[in-house]
Design an enzyme around this catalytic site. Structure first.
Site, PDB file in Angstrom:
ATOM      1  CB  ILE A 245      -1.070   0.220   1.197  1.00 37.98           C
ATOM      2  CG1 ILE A 245      -1.735   1.161   1.305  1.00 37.98           C
ATOM      3  CG2 ILE A 245      -0.274  -0.255   2.657  1.00 37.98           C
ATOM      4  CD1 ILE A 245      -2.686   1.334   2.488  1.00 37.98           C
ATOM      5  CB  SER A 246       1.204   4.231  -2.199  1.00 38.33           C
ATOM      6  OG  SER A 246       1.284   3.575  -3.208  1.00 38.33           O
TER       7      SER A 246
END
Length: 214
Positions: free
Chosen positions: A58-59
């Site tokens: 997940i960024s």
């Protein structure tokens, strides 16, 4: 974890990653802890990428904020996301474009697709698709905005074709797994594009017909 979320947003505003009220409100509303694996829940509001399984991440929140700001999203827009991952970025975009908008998000890894589809089920404006995102999604084209959450060797031609004239495409491009350039591509006419390099980023590889083939 509402207080942690508020502090994260305040920090992103202070660091100038969040510039507009629409992005601020969206990131205040979406519970990032619901999108990360349970073992990383307590780290949900640290400004860093987190593993979500299948070798994907997940960024970091600042990257989600920055991409949303650069895309200049508006209510009612039709948007294509390539690389659903856990669905967090899609949820933030969905909040910005509103129920009158439409977000098509493509994930190639089946387990992540199934998980994201469940996480995003309450967002009626979001359609989660299991497919090769490098080919785009022709049946709903053209799009006002397209963004890619994995790094490609080049800008995939299908994505350029499926972008509206006047539309914007945001994609990391580079041949190094740990360093790429974030490119903003604006479609000036059917055959004319303007590209701006927004600087260095680090994303997982974009796998597919018009991406990397591992």
């Amino acid at each position: 974890m509402l207080e942690e979320r508020k502090k994260m947003v305040e920090d992103l505003v202070a660091r100038n990653y969040i510039k507009t009220e629409k992005v601020k409100k969206a990131m205040e509303k979406v519970p990032r802890e619901n999108f990360v694996p349970p073992e990383h829940r307590m780290s949900a509001y640290l400004d860093q990428p987190l593993p979500i399984g299948e070798g994907q991440t997940i960024s970091a929140p600042h990257m989600v904020a920055m991409m949303c700001e650069v895309l200049d999203l508006e209510r009612g827009m039709k948007v294509l996301e390539v690389g659903t991952g856990c669905g967090y970025h899609a949820a933030v975009v969905a909040e910005i474009i509103g129920e009158e908008g439409k977000l098509y998000t493509i994930e190639r890894i089946e387990s992540l697709y199934k998980r994201a589809k469940e996480k995003l089920k309450d967002y009626k404006q979001v359609k989660v698709i299991h497919a090769d995102g490098t080919e785009g999604w022709e049946e709903a084209a053209p799009y006002d905005r397209i963004y890619v959450t994995a790094a490609a060797p080049d800008v995939p031609e299908p994505l350029k074709r499926q972008l509206k004239v006047g539309g914007k495409l945001l994609i990391p491009v580079g041949r190094d797994r740990f360093y790429q350039d974030l490119l903003l591509v604006e479609k000036l006419s059917e055959d004319n594009f303007k590209t701006k390099n927004l600087g260095g980023v680090a994303f997982v590889p974009l796998i597919g017909k018009y991406g990397w083939r591992f």
